[in-house]
Design a protein around this motif. Structure first.
Motif, short mmCIF file in Angstrom:
data_model
loop_
_atom_site.label_atom_id
_atom_site.label_comp_id
_atom_site.label_asym_id
_atom_site.label_seq_id
_atom_site.Cartn_x
_atom_site.Cartn_y
_atom_site.Cartn_z
N ASP A 33 0.85 -1.19 0.00
CA ASP A 33 0.00 0.00 0.00
C ASP A 33 0.89 1.24 0.00
O ASP A 33 1.50 1.58 1.01
CB ASP A 33 -0.89 -0.04 1.26
CG ASP A 33 -1.93 1.06 1.26
OD1 ASP A 33 -1.74 2.05 0.52
OD2 ASP A 33 -2.92 0.92 2.00
N SER A 34 0.95 1.92 -1.14
CA SER A 34 1.92 3.02 -1.28
C SER A 34 1.60 4.16 -0.31
O SER A 34 2.49 4.91 0.08
CB SER A 34 1.94 3.53 -2.71
OG SER A 34 0.65 4.03 -3.01
N PHE A 35 0.34 4.26 0.13
CA PHE A 35 -0.01 5.35 1.05
C PHE A 35 0.84 5.28 2.33
O PHE A 35 1.22 6.30 2.89
CB PHE A 35 -1.50 5.26 1.42
CG PHE A 35 -1.95 6.39 2.31
CD1 PHE A 35 -2.25 7.64 1.77
CD2 PHE A 35 -2.04 6.22 3.69
CE1 PHE A 35 -2.66 8.69 2.58
CE2 PHE A 35 -2.45 7.27 4.51
CZ PHE A 35 -2.76 8.51 3.95
N PHE A 36 1.14 4.07 2.78
CA PHE A 36 1.87 3.93 4.05
C PHE A 36 3.37 3.69 3.85
O PHE A 36 4.07 3.39 4.82
CB PHE A 36 1.27 2.78 4.87
CG PHE A 36 -0.11 3.08 5.39
CD1 PHE A 36 -0.29 4.03 6.39
CD2 PHE A 36 -1.23 2.44 4.89
CE1 PHE A 36 -1.55 4.32 6.88
CE2 PHE A 36 -2.50 2.72 5.37
CZ PHE A 36 -2.66 3.67 6.37
N GLN A 37 3.83 3.82 2.61
CA GLN A 37 5.21 3.45 2.32
C GLN A 37 6.23 4.19 3.18
O GLN A 37 7.24 3.63 3.59
CB GLN A 37 5.50 3.71 0.85
CG GLN A 37 6.46 2.72 0.28
CD GLN A 37 6.12 2.42 -1.16
OE1 GLN A 37 5.89 3.35 -1.94
NE2 GLN A 37 6.06 1.15 -1.51
N ASN A 38 5.93 5.45 3.47
CA ASN A 38 6.91 6.23 4.24
C ASN A 38 6.50 6.40 5.70
O ASN A 38 7.03 7.25 6.40
CB ASN A 38 7.11 7.60 3.60
CG ASN A 38 7.73 7.44 2.24
OD1 ASN A 38 8.67 6.66 2.06
ND2 ASN A 38 7.17 8.12 1.24
N THR A 39 5.52 5.64 6.14
CA THR A 39 5.07 5.76 7.54
C THR A 39 5.85 4.79 8.42
O THR A 39 5.94 3.61 8.11
CB THR A 39 3.56 5.46 7.63
OG1 THR A 39 2.85 6.39 6.82
CG2 THR A 39 3.07 5.58 9.07
N LYS A 40 6.41 5.32 9.51
CA LYS A 40 7.17 4.48 10.45
C LYS A 40 6.32 4.25 11.70
O LYS A 40 5.33 4.96 11.93
CB LYS A 40 8.47 5.17 10.83
CG LYS A 40 9.33 5.53 9.63
CD LYS A 40 9.72 4.29 8.87
CE LYS A 40 10.75 4.50 7.77
NZ LYS A 40 10.53 5.63 6.89
N THR A 41 6.75 3.28 12.51
CA THR A 41 5.96 3.00 13.71
C THR A 41 6.81 3.07 14.97
O THR A 41 7.95 2.61 15.00
CB THR A 41 5.33 1.59 13.64
OG1 THR A 41 6.36 0.65 13.35
CG2 THR A 41 4.25 1.51 12.60
N LEU A 42 6.20 3.64 15.99
CA LEU A 42 6.76 3.60 17.35
C LEU A 42 5.74 2.86 18.20
O LEU A 42 4.54 3.16 18.15
CB LEU A 42 6.96 5.02 17.89
CG LEU A 42 7.31 5.10 19.38
CD1 LEU A 42 8.65 4.43 19.68
CD2 LEU A 42 7.37 6.57 19.84
N PHE A 43 6.21 1.88 18.97
CA PHE A 43 5.31 1.13 19.84
C PHE A 43 5.75 1.39 21.28
O PHE A 43 6.89 1.07 21.63
CB PHE A 43 5.41 -0.36 19.49
CG PHE A 43 4.34 -1.22 20.11
CD1 PHE A 43 3.03 -0.79 20.25
CD2 PHE A 43 4.65 -2.52 20.54
CE1 PHE A 43 2.06 -1.61 20.81
CE2 PHE A 43 3.68 -3.34 21.09
CZ PHE A 43 2.38 -2.88 21.22
N SER A 44 4.88 1.99 22.08
CA SER A 44 5.23 2.32 23.47
C SER A 44 4.69 1.25 24.41
O SER A 44 3.50 0.93 24.38
CB SER A 44 4.66 3.68 23.87
OG SER A 44 5.38 4.69 23.23
N LEU A 45 5.59 0.76 25.26
CA LEU A 45 5.23 -0.29 26.20
C LEU A 45 5.01 0.34 27.57
O LEU A 45 5.95 0.70 28.26
CB LEU A 45 6.36 -1.32 26.28
CG LEU A 45 6.89 -1.82 24.93
CD1 LEU A 45 8.15 -2.66 25.11
CD2 LEU A 45 5.80 -2.64 24.23
#
Ligand code: ADP
Ligand code: GLC
Length: 475
Positions: free
Chosen positions: A149-161
């Motif tokens: 899905d090219s829309f999310f191609q440059n989206t990164k993720t941070l997961f907070s615990l």
């Protein structure tokens, strides 16, 4: 910089614990840095509809179990940053916000709908910041989506615990129809023979954070890793501990509208009035020279109630008042009830979730605040206590160790009292030490002021999150 913060609770909308305080404060604090941070939450029945504005977003296409659903979102500005709410009564019109058998399904849907919303708005997030296991689905899905899905191609993720003890476990057979049935996603979820949304998020995220540096180290050990320490060690180069801040617009004795009298580090006189007010609220004798020991917490094993149970009698023998506010396990609620029945003139209890005012009144009126946690990722109440001149007595674990400094009578430094081993005797000894200093008018106000003048505002934490987002965006 566009940040989508996904969370299952946030002040002022819905709260069961500290995650709500953090999720409510962070986007506001980020706003100071010209970021475009937006919150996305489920629309629970428990959310006061008066907090919503008139904006409604219709027909967001969400693919779910082989069909495309048109989902509605409602909106609010009450958090000081845009907030969007997934309107799906089938999942979120429930008597409780967690604890349903289908929680994994509810939050998988939430996660999918949240990502769909960003697309519908054509608002391409630089970072999707998920919090705790309910958002593990979004983090896992985003990594998969980037492949096609090219829309999310440059989206990164941070997961907070915020708490590794809650892992979002469910029957792995459900992975198929949740859309995670194929490798590698399926493997990411698998924890022994069940599926874990927390584990999937931990593996899939571009970066991981926890809510204090000490907790970041602790969860990499078998003693505190809740079975996931191996994974956290493997990902330690992507794991950072950022200590939560305090929202001083909400937790500030100088301006707090919920308390009987305002007070400050320069003039503590109002605190006495708050103490009398608190004693009255709990129908206790108005003896303002007697110390009040307070505790506010979810009634779960994490919070150290088994230690308190062991030393309840000696605590009562010290003569201090004991005031407890808590909701959770019946076993602990029954214990509090028994304690109150034994000493109704000395013990005040409120069983259940009381909302903000009572929590503020307790912080303002108590002398000491007890947090003997078995583990504590960060903990907020010890920081609120310090601001309210209420001296914390804590176990040296996680964020409690990072934020409370043991009082040293020789130098006059320190903000509270800390014990090490998770043992009833150690707790009691520390409590006696605190009571000893309470009776020394040269020392006690010093400890109170030391705590009241510590700066735990969100500014420092927000800056660290921002740096992390910026680093991620560059990946
Ligand atoms: P946790 O998130 O593990 O519950 P924290 O110390 O981070 O612990 O945050 C707890 C928050 O929830 C605080 O704001 C506290 O005042 C609030 N809180 C906990 N239990 C209750 C309750 N029964 N009624 C009202 N507020 C509560
Ligand atoms: C969790 C932790 C608590 C922390 C809060 C907010 O609920 O138990 O220690 O302060 O999240 O990060």
């Amino acid at each position: 910089m566009r940040i989508a913060i996904l969370t299952s609770e946030a002040v002022p909308f819905v709260k069961t614990g500290g995650l709500a305080d953090v999720s409510g404060a962070l986007p506001k604090a980020l706003g100071e840095h010209e970021t475009d941070a937006r919150l996305i939450l489920p629309l629970y029945d428990q959310i006061d509809r008066r907090l919503l504005n008139d904006k409604i977003i219709e027909n967001v296409s969400v693919e779910w179990r082989g069909r495309v659903h048109a989902v509605r979102f409602l909106c609010s500005d009450a958090a000081g940053a845009p907030a969007y709410f997934v309107h799906a009564p089938e999942f979120f019109a429930r008597p409780n916000i967690y604890g349903c058998q289908d929680d994994h399904i509810r939050f998988a849907f939430f996660s999918r709908a949240a990502l769909a919303l960003t697309k519908h708005l054509d608002w391409q997030p630089d970072v999707v910041h998920g919090n705790d296991w309910p958002c593990g689905f979004a983090v896992a899905e985003l990594r998969a989506r980037r492949r096609y899905d090219s829309f999310f191609q440059n989206t990164k993720t941070l997961f907070s615990l915020h708490n590794v003890g809650y892992q979002g476990l469910f029957d792995a057979g459900d992975l198929w129809w949740l859309g995670f049935g194929d490798a590698p996603e399926r493997d990411d979820f698998m924890l022994e023979r069940t599926a874990s949304a927390l584990k999937a998020g931990m593996i899939a995220a571009d970066a991981l954070s926890t809510v204090s540096p000490r907790y970041a180290r602790e969860i990499q050990t078998p003693q505190q890793g809740h079975g996931l320490d191996w994974l956290l060690r493997a990902r330690s180069n992507r794991l950072i501990g950022i200590t939560n801040g305090v929202d001083y617009e909400i937790w500030n004795p100088e301006t707090d509208p919920h308390i009987a009298a305002n007070f400050s580090a320069d003039d503590l006189s109002g605190k006495r009035e708050c103490k009398i007010d608190l004693l009255r609220r709990f129908s206790l004798p108005e003896e303002s020279d007697r110390p009040i020991l307070a505790i506010i917490s979810r009634l779960v094993g994490q919070k150290g109630y088994d230690l308190i149970q062991l030393v309840a009698e000696p605590i009562l023998r010290t003569g201090a008042f004991f005031i407890a506010l808590g909701a959770g396990a019946k076993e602990y609620e029954d214990f509090l009830q028994r304690l109150h029945d034994v000493a109704p003139q000395q013990v005040g209890i409120y069983k259940g979730y009381a909302g903000e005012p009572l929590a503020h009144q307790i912080e303002a009126g108590a002398d000491m605040f007890l947090m003997p946690s078995r583990y504590e990722p960060c903990g907020l109440n010890q920081m609120y206590s310090m601001r309210y001149g209420t001296v914390p007595v804590v176990r040296a674990t996680g964020g409690l160790d990072d934020t409370v400094q043991q009082f040293d009578p020789r130098t006059g430094t320190g903000t509270g009292f800390k014990f090490g081993p998770y043992e009833a005797g150690a707790l009691l000894e520390k409590l006696r030490e605190a009571l000893y200093f309470y009776a020394r008018p040269d020392d006690w106000p010093k400890i109170q002021r030391n705590g009241m003048t510590v700066d735990n505002s969100w500014a420092a934490a927000a800056k660290k999150y921002l740096e992390l987002y910026q680093e991620l965006a560059k990946l």
